[in-house]
Design an enzyme around this catalytic site. Structure first.
Site, PDB file in Angstrom:
ATOM      1  N   HIS A  28      -9.384   7.532  -2.345  1.00  0.00           N
ATOM      2  CA  HIS A  28      -8.328   7.429  -3.345  1.00  0.00           C
ATOM      3  C   HIS A  28      -8.158   6.005  -3.868  1.00  0.00           C
ATOM      4  O   HIS A  28      -7.226   5.721  -4.619  1.00  0.00           O
ATOM      5  CB  HIS A  28      -7.002   7.941  -2.777  1.00  0.00           C
ATOM      6  N   ASP A  42       3.764   8.497  -1.605  1.00  0.00           N
ATOM      7  CA  ASP A  42       4.162   9.595  -2.489  1.00  0.00           C
ATOM      8  C   ASP A  42       3.172  10.755  -2.426  1.00  0.00           C
ATOM      9  O   ASP A  42       3.558  11.913  -2.579  1.00  0.00           O
ATOM     10  CB  ASP A  42       4.268   9.097  -3.935  1.00  0.00           C
ATOM     11  N   GLU A  84      13.648   5.924  -5.382  1.00  0.00           N
ATOM     12  CA  GLU A  84      12.618   5.392  -6.279  1.00  0.00           C
ATOM     13  C   GLU A  84      13.175   5.375  -7.702  1.00  0.00           C
ATOM     14  O   GLU A  84      14.248   5.923  -7.975  1.00  0.00           O
ATOM     15  CB  GLU A  84      11.326   6.217  -6.231  1.00  0.00           C
TER      16      GLU A  84
END
Length: 483
Positions: free
Chosen positions: A65, A132, A248
Site C-alpha cells: 500500500h 483508517d 478527524e
C-alpha cells in the site's frame, strides 16, 4: 542457501513485486522470496550479509500500500510477507493477558490489521490505535507510525507496542522491547524498514465496546472548524467522563464527491453550501458505547462547547464497532467494481504544526486546491498531540505540542498523475517559502540531503542505528535514504 522452491523469478512474481498502490513507480527485483517461516527470512538476509561478493538488497513487501516504491528492491530480493500468512503453521495471532496485567496480542508482522481485529473481537478485545484502512500489514504500519482519529487519545500504533521480534540487516532474529535490546526496539518503530524486518509485534489490547455513534458536523469557517476540533481532543475527565474516541476532519469542495454519508434529502442543501463558500469543512467524531441510555448524555457533554458549526448540519449514524473501523473497505469494494482501485495514487501526507494552520488553509486549501480546481481530492485535516508520541522512536513529527496531519489522497489516470504530483510539489514549495515547518509522513525524497533535513536532530541517531543494525545497508533500498 537452503531456500529452493521459495525463490521465484517468473514474470508474474516479478510483476507483483514491482508495483504498489501508487502505480507510479515500477522497479523489478532480481527474485522474490515467498517465506514459509521466519527462518527463511533470516537465511536470506544472513546469506547476503556474509557474502564476500556483492551483497543483494532486501525489501519486505506486505500488502503493497505504499505509493512511491518504498517496498521495492531494484535488482535485489523482495520478501513477500503475505506468504507467511499462507504457509504459516498455526495461528500467528495469539491473544494473552488478563484484567490485572492488561491484554495483548502477539501478531505476525505479515498479518493484516483487519484479521487482527476479527480475531481479537472473538474475545471481546481490540487494539486501541488504528489506521483508517485496515487491509495493511502490522509490520508495514509499525515501520511508519500508524495514525487515525484515535491518535489524539491513544497515540499512534507505534506507541501501543510492548515487544517486537525483528530480523536485522545482519540476519539475526532479535526480541526487543523498551527494556530488552531497547535501541533496536525504538529504531524499528517508525524506522521505515531500515533496521530490520518486523516478524512479530506484541500489540496492546483493551475490552471493546459493541457500537459506535458516528457524527459529521459541517463548518463554513476554518477558525471555528480547527478550534472545535482542538476542543474535542482536549476534553478530559474534569469536564466530561469520556473524551471522544475518534476525531478527524475533512474538506468538501466538489458537489459530486464524498456525500454518501449524508441523507439524500439533505444533499442539495450541502451542495448549495459548497457552491456558496467554496470549501465546507467537517469534523468527524465517533463515540464507542455499549449502553445507549448513557451515550446521549456523553454526546451532550462532548458538544456543549462546540460553537462554530452550521446550525442544522450535524449528521449521525449508529453502527457496529467493526463496521466503523472497517468503513473504508466499503469504498474500496465500490472502486474495485468500477475499475478505479488499481490506478495511480499520487499522494502527499504532511504533518503541519499548529502555528502554521491558518497560513496553510489560505495558501494551500484556498489558493492551490480551490483556485486550481483540485476539488475532487480527498483531503484529511485533524489535530493530534505531540505528547502521545515517544521521541525515542524513529518517527519524525513537528516540534510543537499540537500538529495536524494533512492528507491529500488523490487518484488519477495513468496519463495525468504528474499534474497531481506537481500540485504536491507546489504545496511543499509553499510551505518552504512561508516557513511552515512541515514534516512529510509516508514521504519520499530525491536525495540523501533531503532525508537529513527531514530527520533533523534525529539524523545522527538514525545513521548510527543503521550502522549498528544494517551495516551493509541491505534493507529497504526503495526508501532511498542510504542507497
Amino acid at each position: 542457501m537452503e531456500l529452493s522452491g521459495r525463490i521465484h523469478s517468473d514474470p508474474d512474481a516479478i510483476k507483483a513485486a514491482s508495483t504498489d498502490y501508487g502505480h507510479i513507480i515500477s522497479v523489478n527485483p532480481a527474485v522474490v522470496l515467498s517465506p514459509s517461516s521466519v527462518d527463511d527470512i533470516k537465511t536470506l538476509i544472513s546469506f547476503s550479509f556474509k557474502s564476500n561478493s556483492t551483497p543483494y538488497t532486501v525489501a519486505a513487501k506486505g500488502n503493497a500500500h505504499s505509493t512511491w516504491g518504498q517496498a521495492m528492491a531494484a535488482s535485489g530480493v523482495v520478501v513477500d510477507m503475505l506468504s507467511l500468512k499462507k504457509n504459516g503453521n498455526g495461528s500467528r495471532i495469539i491473544v494473552s493477558g488478563n484484567k490485572g496485567s492488561g491484554f495483548y496480542a502477539d501478531v505476525g508482522g505479515e498479518q493484516l490489521w483487519i484479521d487482527v481485529l476479527n480475531e481479537t473481537l472473538k474475545q471481546g478485545l481490540s487494539p486501541v490505535s488504528w489506521t483508517d484502512y485496515l487491509y495493511l500489514t502490522v509490520g508495514g504500519t509499525l515501520s511508519n507510525a500508524g495514525i487515525s482519529g484515535q491518535t489524539h487519545r491513544r497515540g499512534p500504533q507505534i506507541a501501543n507496542v510492548k515487544e517486537l521480534d525483528v530480523v536485522t540487516g545482519k540476519g539475526d532474529l532479535v526480541t526487543c522491547s523498551p527494556r530488552q535490546n531497547s535501541e533496536l526496539f525504538f529504531a524499528v518503530l517508525g524506522g521505515l524498514g531500515q533496521f530490520g524486518i518486523i516478524t512479530r509485534a506484541r500489540i496492546v489490547l483493551e475490552p471493546t465496546k459493541k457500537r459506535v455513534w458516528w457524527l459529521r458536523i459541517l463548518y463554513n469557517d476554518f477558525a471555528a472548524f480547527s478550534k472545535d476540533q482542538e476542543s474535542l481532543i482536549a476534553m478530559t475527565g474534569a469536564s466530561c467522563q469520556n473524551v471522544p474516541d475518534y476525531v478527524e476532519g475533512q474538506l468538501l469542495m466538489d458537489p459530486n464527491t464524498n456525500l454518501d454519508f449524508f441523507p439524500p434529502s439533505d444533499r442539495p442543501k450541502i451542495i448549495s453550501l459548497i457552491k456558496q463558500y467554496g470549501i465546507i469543512y467537517f469534523i468527524e467524531v465517533a463515540k464507542y458505547y455499549d449502553d445507549s441510555s448513557t451515550v446521549d448524555k456523553e454526546l451532550k457533554c462532548l458538544f456543549k462547547n462546540l460553537n462554530g458549526f452550521i446550525p442544522g448540519f450535524m449528521y449521525e449514524a449508529d453502527v457496529t464497532y467493526l463496521d466503523f473501523l472497517n468503513r473504508v473497505h466499503r469504498d474500496e469494494l465500490v472502486l474495485r467494481e468500477k475499475g478505479l482501485w488499481e490506478i495511480p495514487h499520487p499522494w502527499l501526507n504532511l504533518f503541519v504544526p499548529k502555528s502554521g494552520i491558518f497560513e496553510f488553509n489560505n495558501g494551500v486549501f484556498k489558493d492551490i486546491l480551490l483556485k486550481n480546481n483540485f476539488t475532487s481530492s480527498l483531503v484529511l485535516f485533524y489535530p493530534m498531540f505531540r505528547n502521545k508520541w515517544d521521541d525515542r522512536m524513529s518517527a519524525v513529527i513537528p516540534d510543537e505540542d499540537v500538529f495536524y496531519p494533512a492528507g491529500f489522497l488523490d487518484s488519477s489516470g495513468f496519463d495525468n498523475w504528474q499534474v497531481f504530483d506537481n500540485k504536491n510539489k507546489e504545496i511543499l514549495q509553499f510551505c518552504a517559502r512561508t516557513g511552515i515547518k512541515i514534516k512529510q509522513y509516508l514521504g519520499h525524497y530525491g536525495s540523501k540531503e533531503e532525508w537529513i533535513d527531514h530527520f533533523g536532530s534525529k539524523w545522527n541517531t538514525f545513521k548510527q542505528r543503521k550502522a549498528q543494525f544494517d551495516p551493509k545497508m541491505l534493507l529497504s533500498p526503495g526508501q532511498k535514504i542510504f542507497n
